[in-house]
Design a protein around this motif. Structure first.
Motif, PDB file in Angstrom:
ATOM      1  N   LYS A   1      11.093 -13.165   3.974  1.00  0.00           N
ATOM      2  CA  LYS A   1      10.844 -12.763   5.365  1.00  0.00           C
ATOM      3  C   LYS A   1      12.146 -12.750   6.163  1.00  0.00           C
ATOM      4  O   LYS A   1      12.395 -11.845   6.967  1.00  0.00           O
ATOM      5  CB  LYS A   1       9.848 -13.726   6.018  1.00  0.00           C
ATOM      6  CG  LYS A   1       8.435 -13.616   5.458  1.00  0.00           C
ATOM      7  CD  LYS A   1       7.528 -14.692   6.066  1.00  0.00           C
ATOM      8  CE  LYS A   1       6.142 -14.680   5.426  1.00  0.00           C
ATOM      9  NZ  LYS A   1       5.298 -15.776   5.943  1.00  0.00           N
ATOM     10  N   GLY A   2      13.002 -13.755   5.929  1.00  0.00           N
ATOM     11  CA  GLY A   2      14.274 -13.806   6.632  1.00  0.00           C
ATOM     12  C   GLY A   2      15.213 -12.693   6.219  1.00  0.00           C
ATOM     13  O   GLY A   2      15.929 -12.117   7.059  1.00  0.00           O
ATOM     14  N   VAL A   3      15.211 -12.351   4.940  1.00  0.00           N
ATOM     15  CA  VAL A   3      16.042 -11.246   4.442  1.00  0.00           C
ATOM     16  C   VAL A   3      15.550  -9.932   5.040  1.00  0.00           C
ATOM     17  O   VAL A   3      16.341  -9.087   5.468  1.00  0.00           O
ATOM     18  CB  VAL A   3      16.013 -11.194   2.898  1.00  0.00           C
ATOM     19  CG1 VAL A   3      16.657  -9.909   2.384  1.00  0.00           C
ATOM     20  CG2 VAL A   3      16.735 -12.407   2.308  1.00  0.00           C
ATOM     21  N   GLY A   4      14.242  -9.757   5.098  1.00  0.00           N
ATOM     22  CA  GLY A   4      13.678  -8.551   5.704  1.00  0.00           C
ATOM     23  C   GLY A   4      14.110  -8.391   7.155  1.00  0.00           C
ATOM     24  O   GLY A   4      14.501  -7.300   7.586  1.00  0.00           O
ATOM     25  N   ALA A   5      14.065  -9.500   7.886  1.00  0.00           N
ATOM     26  CA  ALA A   5      14.474  -9.466   9.299  1.00  0.00           C
ATOM     27  C   ALA A   5      15.951  -9.100   9.431  1.00  0.00           C
ATOM     28  O   ALA A   5      16.341  -8.356  10.342  1.00  0.00           O
ATOM     29  CB  ALA A   5      14.203 -10.825   9.944  1.00  0.00           C
TER      30      ALA A   5
END
Length: 334
Positions: A179-183
């Motif tokens: 999720k953090g990489v996507g953001a």
């Protein structure tokens, strides 16, 4: 895992000096790194590369600093790679796992730099112990409080706070990182944010399903204890109520001490352990040595630090399912 080769400070300084022009010119958020307009993403090693590829899809051009078959902890950064870092639109790494990468990333100054260790909670798993100080810490009620007395014990640097970096082996924590990489990709390339969000949601869904497979597959077993040469599975053990026992201290290819061998033999007998696990990127000599002395079998438990032709699967999901199958067999899953 293996004893790390130290990189001379002068070499790192030289690499940084060679990279300075690139660092100052190409640290913006626009898609300047890839010639075809795609987002240029540099990943430190396979688990970060896999996230970038899954979430970025055809919108990104992903390069890994750690080539297939190279033991990540032993990685040495070349001047060319340091320059490449500076030319990236996004850098994904996991601080505390690869000291050479940490140094190079700190010098690169790329605006969109993502430290996966900040995207989920790291646990110590015995941080602060040395070699086999964890041997007396076996508490049945804790189940796995000692499981990774490997924080210093396997020769790895485990972050500033002493956290165990092997978070990708827990699908739930890996999903948090995803999720953090996507953001981060959305921020770096807002024009394609919807694509990154959709791909992130799909990947998180797959990881959630994998988590369920592990929970269901390891719910009922004859034993909860497994022995491994590379004590990288603290998060996996903690997530699914297992007890990991690492064989060696600094180097998993070295012979364990007689005292450690005796303890493991006793533990194996008491806990009905059937199998000693080794991995694909290191020698199986230690595992076979212990297995021969205890009458146990050997099998592969892959820490997924890289994919090679010897891996039991072509990507993260295939190898994790192989790990589950091997654990079920070794633990006597019902």
């Amino acid at each position: 895992m293996n004893v790390r080769r130290l990189i001379p400070a002068a070499a790192l300084a030289g690499a940084a000096a060679l990279a300075v022009p690139a660092l100052t010119a190409c640290s913006g958020t626009s898609s300047t790194g890839a010639a075809d307009g795609r987002l240029a993403v540099t990943a430190s090693f396979y688990p970060m590369q896999f996230l970038a590829e899954q979430i970025g899809g055809d919108r990104v051009q992903v390069t890994s600093l750690t080539k297939p078959g190279v033991e990540p902890h032993d990685l040495e950064i070349t001047p060319k790679q340091t320059a490449q870092l500076g030319e990236s639109d996004v850098v994904l790494y996991l601080k505390g796992l690869q000291p050479a990468v940490d140094e190079a990333v700190a010098q690169a100054g790329v605006k969109n730099t993502v430290d996966a260790a900040t995207l989920t909670k790291l646990d110590a798993h015995g941080a602060g112990s040395h070699d086999h100080d964890h041997e007396g810490a076996h508490g049945e009620e804790a189940g796995h409080s000692e499981e990774a007395g490997h924080s210093e014990g396997d020769g790895h640097s485990h972050g500033e706070a002493g956290g165990d970096p092997h978070v990708w082996l827990d699908p739930a924590k890996y999903a948090e990182i995803a999720k953090g990489v996507g953001a981060a990709l959305e921020k770096a390339d807002p024009g394609h944010a919807a694509d990154y969000r959709k791909n992130t949601d799909e990947l998180v869904g797959k990881l959630t399903a994998l988590d369920t497979e592990f929970k269901d597959g390891l719910k009922n077993t004859a034993t909860r204890t497994f022995i491994t040469t590379h004590a990288a599975f603290g998060y996996l053990a903690e997530r699914y109520g297992l007890d990991q026992e690492g064989i060696s201290g600094v180097d998993p290819e070295s012979e364990p001490s007689p005292a450690r061998m005796k303890e493991l033999q006793e533990r194996a007998r008491k806990e009905n352990v059937t199998t000693v696990f080794f991995e694909t990127l290191a020698s199986d000599k230690t595992a076979k040595s212990l297995a021969a002395d205890t009458g146990l079998k050997t099998d592969v438990l892959d820490p997924l630090e890289g994919i090679t032709g010897k891996s039991q699967g072509a990507d993260y999901f295939e190898v994790m399912r192989s790990n589950l199958k091997n654990l079920q067999k070794a633990l006597g899953a019902k």
